[in-house]
Scaffold this active site. Structure first.
Site, PDB file in Angstrom:
ATOM      1  N   CYS A   1     -20.454   0.860   0.220  1.00 53.36           N
ATOM      2  CA  CYS A   1     -20.491   0.262  -1.128  1.00 53.36           C
ATOM      3  C   CYS A   1     -19.980  -1.176  -1.122  1.00 53.36           C
ATOM      4  CB  CYS A   1     -19.745   1.126  -2.142  1.00 53.36           C
ATOM      5  SG  CYS A   1     -18.043   1.483  -1.727  1.00 53.36           S
TER       6      CYS A   1
ATOM      7  N   ASP B   1       0.788  -1.228   0.000  1.00 54.68           N
ATOM      8  CA  ASP B   1       0.000   0.000   0.000  1.00 54.68           C
ATOM      9  C   ASP B   1       0.827   1.290   0.000  1.00 54.68           C
ATOM     10  OD1 ASP B   1      -2.367   1.357  -0.034  1.00 54.68           O
ATOM     11  OD2 ASP B   1      -2.723   1.266   2.114  1.00 54.68           O
TER      12      ASP B   1
ATOM     13  N   CYS C   1     -19.965  -8.031 -12.187  1.00 53.73           N
ATOM     14  CA  CYS C   1     -20.944  -7.055 -11.678  1.00 53.73           C
ATOM     15  C   CYS C   1     -22.251  -7.138 -12.465  1.00 53.73           C
ATOM     16  CB  CYS C   1     -20.396  -5.631 -11.772  1.00 53.73           C
ATOM     17  SG  CYS C   1     -19.264  -5.186 -10.439  1.00 53.73           S
TER      18      CYS C   1
ATOM     19  N   CYS D   1     -24.128  -0.615  -5.356  1.00 47.76           N
ATOM     20  CA  CYS D   1     -23.153   0.264  -4.702  1.00 47.76           C
ATOM     21  C   CYS D   1     -23.361   1.718  -5.135  1.00 47.76           C
ATOM     22  CB  CYS D   1     -21.729  -0.196  -5.004  1.00 47.76           C
ATOM     23  SG  CYS D   1     -21.370  -0.421  -6.754  1.00 47.76           S
TER      24      CYS D   1
ATOM     25  N   CYS E   1     -24.432   4.647  -2.335  1.00 47.49           N
ATOM     26  CA  CYS E   1     -23.413   5.609  -1.896  1.00 47.49           C
ATOM     27  C   CYS E   1     -24.080   6.916  -1.463  1.00 47.49           C
ATOM     28  CB  CYS E   1     -22.409   5.867  -3.024  1.00 47.49           C
ATOM     29  SG  CYS E   1     -21.224   7.156  -2.579  1.00 47.49           S
TER      30      CYS E   1
ATOM     31  N   CYS F   1     -16.026  11.160  -1.763  1.00 45.70           N
ATOM     32  CA  CYS F   1     -16.059   9.867  -1.045  1.00 45.70           C
ATOM     33  C   CYS F   1     -15.758  10.056   0.447  1.00 45.70           C
ATOM     34  CB  CYS F   1     -15.045   8.914  -1.682  1.00 45.70           C
ATOM     35  SG  CYS F   1     -14.912   7.355  -0.823  1.00 45.70           S
TER      36      CYS F   1
ATOM     37  N   CYS G   1     -22.788  -4.943  -1.468  1.00 45.00           N
ATOM     38  CA  CYS G   1     -22.387  -5.749  -2.631  1.00 45.00           C
ATOM     39  C   CYS G   1     -22.816  -7.203  -2.435  1.00 45.00           C
ATOM     40  CB  CYS G   1     -20.872  -5.670  -2.831  1.00 45.00           C
ATOM     41  SG  CYS G   1     -20.332  -6.632  -4.264  1.00 45.00           S
TER      42      CYS G   1
ATOM     43  N   CYS H   1     -15.469   4.402   5.177  1.00 46.51           N
ATOM     44  CA  CYS H   1     -16.879   4.113   4.874  1.00 46.51           C
ATOM     45  C   CYS H   1     -16.924   2.736   4.231  1.00 46.51           C
ATOM     46  CB  CYS H   1     -17.416   5.173   3.915  1.00 46.51           C
ATOM     47  SG  CYS H   1     -19.006   4.769   3.144  1.00 46.51           S
TER      48      CYS H   1
END
Ligand code: SF4
Ligand code: SF4
Length: 348
Positions: free
Chosen positions: A249, A135, A189, A195, A199, A219, A253, A246
């Site tokens: 989303c 990351d 998807c 999602c 949101c 976001c 799913c 958050c």
């Protein structure tokens, strides 16, 4: 043993030994989605995240800058999901929601340690150079993980695995070995848009290439973690009780309905959904102690109090008045201004 001895089967065996839930191999040329990433950042959708727009942006298209001679990238996934409810199932407005990935030990340490152990075990079979990235290095890790067959990138821009869902961390082992790359799975998807519809800040938007992307400036994850300055008032009510990140989303799913749970306990919460009143009363040293070695420390004390003040305002509970009055007198103007906004939501 020669380098040829390291094949996909061995990579998978060693990954399992090291406790990973997913593993695959991506090639490095060309770096998948790099032009798309640049286009996204150039249109300003990265907000104030300078590490995505400054000289480090270009490095994302050139893994050689991280490891000279890199030939293959081994992508690994580690599940962090636990049995706790989803944020969409949780309605106690007196409590704060912290994103699921940030409840336990800092994943950077956990993944780095496991990837280093992974590299050392592979090195018993062949001589190669390697570098671990978790990351913090400039890599397009979701795109690489997709190329390595770990999952597809959903409309919510998370990597989704057909069997595991999306609650997993990613880490990479860059190597100078020439390994056979895996193939990306199909996008599953379909016509789903849950999602996008769920949101609260409409942050999932169509992209110029007909797919979807996140406008980070909208976001809640960006607003509560990355943004250091004032949160635009227009987005505050959508934040609800989210004080760090958050999950919405991902919560909605369908691929997370049967999401598996982490085998180890390192990502379980020390305290699930802490009380907003308690968080508002934290001194800086207490904040550091409470969130030491967890991802929450990234928000910094003043940013965290700012978020708590917004969540208290959104709760519109009279019992938060005293705490907000105290925060409104905070010497930090950022905290004070958000607490004053919170008081206005309570009618003061
Ligand atoms: S993390 Fe929250 S705010 Fe961001 S895109 Fe997902 S649902 Fe929207
Ligand atoms: S909620 Fe639906 S559209 Fe969104 S990522 Fe999941 S499957 Fe894809």
């Amino acid at each position: 043993m020669t380098e040829k001895a390291i094949d996909s089967k061995l990579v998978h065996e060693v990954a399992v030994e090291c406790g990973f839930d997913l593993v695959g191999v991506a090639g490095v040329h060309p770096v998948p989605d790099f032009a798309r990433f640049r286009n996204w950042a150039d249109r300003g959708l990265a907000g104030e995240m300078r590490y995505l727009t400054d000289h480090r942006a270009e490095m994302r298209g050139d893994p050689e800058s991280l490891l000279p001679g890199v030939r293959s990238i081994i992508c690994a996934g580690l599940v962090y999901n636990g049995p706790e409810p989803l944020s969409t199932e949780f309605s106690d407005i007196e409590r704060a929601w912290i994103s699921r990935y940030a409840w336990g030990e800092d994943y950077h340490h956990v993944l780095r340690w496991r990837l280093e152990s992974f590299a050392r075990k592979l090195r018993e079979c062949a001589d190669f150079e390697w570098r671990v990235c978790v990351d913090t290095a400039p890599l397009l890790e979701r795109s690489l993980a997709r190329a390595a067959g770990l999952g597809w990138i959903g409309k919510n821009t998370c990597l989704i695995n057909q069997n595991l869902g999306s609650w997993f961390f990613l880490g990479e082992l860059l190597t100078t070995m020439d390994l056979e790359p895996d193939a990306p799975p199909p996008d599953r998807c379909g016509t789903c848009a849950r999602c996008i519809e769920a949101c609260p800040t409409d942050a999932i938007v169509p992209s110029p290439d007909g797919r979807f992307e996140i406008d980070a400036r909208l976001c809640i994850s960006y607003l509560t973690i990355e943004l250091r300055s004032s949160i635009p008032e227009a987005h505050r009510s959508g934040m609800g009780s989210n004080v760090f990140g958050c999950d919405i989303c991902q919560d909605v799913c369908p691929w997370n309905r049967r999401a598996v749970e982490a085998a180890g306990g390192e990502f379980r919460p020390g305290e699930f959904a802490p009380s907003l009143e308690r968080l508002a009363a934290l001194g800086e040293a207490e904040f550091r102690a409470l969130f030491r070695d967890t991802p929450v420390s990234r928000a910094k004390y003043r940013g965290f109090l700012r978020n708590v003040a917004v969540a208290m305002g959104n709760a519109r509970l009279e019992r938060f008045r005293d705490a907000l009055v105290k925060l409104a007198a905070n010497p930090d103007a950022l905290v004070a201004e958000h607490a004053q906004w919170g008081l206005r939501q309570l009618g003061y």
